[in-house]
Design an enzyme around this catalytic site. Structure first.
Site, PDB file in Angstrom:
ATOM      1  N   MET A  46     -15.203  55.558  30.775  1.00 19.68           N
ATOM      2  CA  MET A  46     -14.369  54.370  30.593  1.00 19.68           C
ATOM      3  C   MET A  46     -13.651  54.584  29.355  1.00 19.68           C
ATOM      4  SD  MET A  46     -16.417  51.035  31.998  1.00 19.68           S
ATOM      5  CE  MET A  46     -17.407  50.688  30.521  1.00 19.68           C
ATOM      6  N   LEU A  59     -13.734  58.231  24.024  1.00 19.94           N
ATOM      7  CA  LEU A  59     -14.760  59.109  23.969  1.00 19.94           C
ATOM      8  C   LEU A  59     -15.192  59.718  22.617  1.00 19.94           C
ATOM      9  CD1 LEU A  59     -12.714  61.521  26.487  1.00 19.94           C
ATOM     10  CD2 LEU A  59     -14.390  59.543  27.178  1.00 19.94           C
ATOM     11  N   HIS A 106     -19.688  62.150  25.382  1.00 22.74           N
ATOM     12  CA  HIS A 106     -18.841  62.172  26.440  1.00 22.74           C
ATOM     13  C   HIS A 106     -18.281  63.788  26.642  1.00 22.74           C
ATOM     14  CE1 HIS A 106     -17.875  58.072  26.097  1.00 22.74           C
ATOM     15  NE2 HIS A 106     -18.034  57.961  26.983  1.00 22.74           N
ATOM     16  N   LYS A 117     -28.594  58.600  28.553  1.00 25.37           N
ATOM     17  CA  LYS A 117     -28.537  57.720  27.874  1.00 25.37           C
ATOM     18  C   LYS A 117     -28.617  56.154  28.717  1.00 25.37           C
ATOM     19  CE  LYS A 117     -25.392  55.280  25.191  1.00 25.37           C
ATOM     20  NZ  LYS A 117     -25.807  53.887  25.205  1.00 25.37           N
ATOM     21  N   GLN A 141     -28.647  53.271  34.819  1.00 20.40           N
ATOM     22  CA  GLN A 141     -27.193  53.787  35.784  1.00 20.40           C
ATOM     23  C   GLN A 141     -27.611  55.183  36.451  1.00 20.40           C
ATOM     24  OE1 GLN A 141     -23.073  53.261  34.263  1.00 20.40           O
ATOM     25  NE2 GLN A 141     -23.073  55.362  33.825  1.00 20.40           N
ATOM     26  N   LEU A 185     -25.740  58.523  20.474  1.00 18.43           N
ATOM     27  CA  LEU A 185     -24.316  58.135  20.514  1.00 18.43           C
ATOM     28  C   LEU A 185     -23.754  57.297  21.559  1.00 18.43           C
ATOM     29  CD1 LEU A 185     -22.733  61.728  19.936  1.00 18.43           C
ATOM     30  CD2 LEU A 185     -23.496  59.948  18.184  1.00 18.43           C
TER      31      LEU A 185
HETATM   32  O1  PAF Z   1     -21.081  54.964  32.068  1.00 18.39           O
HETATM   33  C1  PAF Z   1     -19.416  54.416  32.425  1.00 18.39           C
HETATM   34  O2  PAF Z   1     -18.958  54.627  31.411  1.00 18.39           O
HETATM   35  C2  PAF Z   1     -19.589  53.677  33.512  1.00 18.39           C
HETATM   36  O3  PAF Z   1     -20.270  52.952  33.770  1.00 18.39           O
HETATM   37  C3  PAF Z   1     -18.899  54.621  34.604  1.00 18.39           C
HETATM   38  C4  PAF Z   1     -20.000  55.315  35.137  1.00 18.39           C
HETATM   39  C5  PAF Z   1     -17.679  55.397  34.124  1.00 18.39           C
HETATM   40  C6  PAF Z   1     -18.435  53.485  35.613  1.00 18.39           C
HETATM   41  O4  PAF Z   1     -17.408  52.642  35.278  1.00 18.39           O
END
Ligand code: PAF
Length: 282
Positions: free
Chosen positions: A30, A33, A37, A151, A155, A186
C-alpha cells in the site's frame, strides 16, 4: 523501472516478458515503503526474473473508523526506493481501475474462520477487503511467486489459505520481519508514534520474545505465559488488544498435532495499534 497505472498497460508489459520466457515475482503493497518492504523486493529478485510491485491503498480493507484519507501517500519517495532496490515494474492503479463500479457491487472473496479471530475480531471485514484485492491483483499480474511480510502473520496465513482453497497456482513466500536495532518490527505505523511511545514500543517484541524463550525451554502453560506478558505490557504503558499463542497454520488454539506455534501480540500505544509475532517450532 516502469510505472504503469492501468491494468491493460501492465498486462502488455507482462505478456511481453512472458513471451521472452521470463518468470514473475509480485510484491503487493500500500506504499509508504520502508526497509521491510524493500526486503520483500530483494527476496522477490532472488525468486524470479521480473519483479512487479503494486502500490494501491485499498479502501475495501479499511473500516469506517480507520483513517483511509490520512493513509500516507508517498509515491515519488517510494519510486526512488524501488528503483534503488531493482524492481522492474511498479503498478499504481486508481480505485476507479480496481473498483470501476464502486466497492459495494464488486464481487467479494471471504476466507472464513481464520479471519474471525485476532486482528479479524477487532477489524470486521478487513480480511475480506485484503483477500478480494489480493486475488484481483493476482489475476492481473499472474506471477509465479508472491512475497508477503511475516509481520502481518494473520494476513499471510489467510492468503495462504485462499491460495490453497482456490488452487491458485502462485507460490506464497513469507519473508522474515525486518526490525530496528531495538527489535521493533518495521511498520508504516511506527511513523505515528511520539518519541515516548517509540521508546516504549519494543516492549511488544520483548513480551513475545520472553514467551518464545519459555516455550523453547519446555514451558507449555500458554495462559500463564500470555498473562505474564500482558502484565508486562500494561506496566510498560500499552493498551492490549491480544497476546496469544496459536497454531501457526490454523491460528486456532494449539492442540496435540500443532508442531509450529506462533506468538502474536497487538497493542495500542496512544492511538497507534502495533502488531508483532514470533514463531516457535515444537
Ligand atoms: O499488507 C498490505 O500492505 C496490504 O494488506 C496488501 C497485502 C497490499 C493488500 O492491500
Amino acid at each position: 523501472m516502469k510505472t504503469l497505472n492501468n491494468i491493460s498497460g501492465l498486462r502488455a508489459e507482462l505478456n511481453n516478458a512472458r513471451r521472452q520466457g521470463k518468470t514473475i515475482a509480485f510484491v503487493p503493497t500500500m506504499g509508504n515503503l520502508h526497509a521491510g518492504h524493500i526486503k520483500l523486493v530483494h527476496r522477490a529478485k532472488l525468486e524470479a526474473d521480473i519483479v512487479v510491485v503494486s502500490i494501491f491503498v485499498n479502501p475495501l480493507q479499511f473500516g469506517a473508523n480507520e483513517d483511509l484519507d490520512n493513509y500516507p501517500r508517498t509515491l515519488a519517495d517510494d519510486q526512488e526506493k524501488l528503483i534503488e532496490a531493482g524492481a522492474n515494474l511498479l503498478f499504481t492503479p486508481s480505485a476507479q481501475d480496481i473498483y470501476p463500479e464502486g466497492m459495494e457491487p464488486h464481487a467479494k472473496l471471504s476466507v472464513p474462520i481464520i479471519t474471525n479471530t485476532l486482528c479479524g475480531a477487532a477489524r470486521p471485514g478487513h480480511f475480506d477487503g485484503v483477500t478480494t484485492v489480493v486475488n484481483k491483483l493476482f489475476n492481473i499480474v499472474q506471477p509465479e511467486v508472491a512475497i508477503f511480510g511475516q509481520k502481518d502473520f494473520q494476513q499471510l496465513a489467510v492468503i495462504r489459505k485462499m491460495v490453497r482453497d482456490f488452487c491458485i497456482p502462485i507460490h506464497i513466500i513469507g519473508e522474515e520481519t525486518a526490525r530496528d536495532a531495538d527489535k521493533l518490527a518495521l511498520s508504516s505505523r511506527n511513523g505515528y508514534l511520539s518519541e515516548a511511545e517509540r521508546a516504549t514500543a519494543p516492549a511488544i517484541y520483548r513480551a513475545i520474545a520472553a514467551i518464545q524463550t519459555a516455550i523453547g525451554s519446555g514451558e507449555r502453560d500458554y495462559k500463564a505465559l500470555t498473562d505474564e506478558a500482558k502484565r508486562f505490557l500494561v506496566d510498560a504503558g500499552c493498551v492490549i488488544d491480544y497476546v496469544e499463542v496459536r497454531d501457526a497454520t490454523t491460528l486456532m488454539e494449539p492442540n496435540s498435532d500443532s508442531c509450529e506455534l506462533v506468538i502474536l501480540a497487538a497493542a495500542k500505544l496512544g492511538t497507534t495499534r502495533l502488531i508483532d509475532n514470533l514463531t516457535v517450532t515444537l
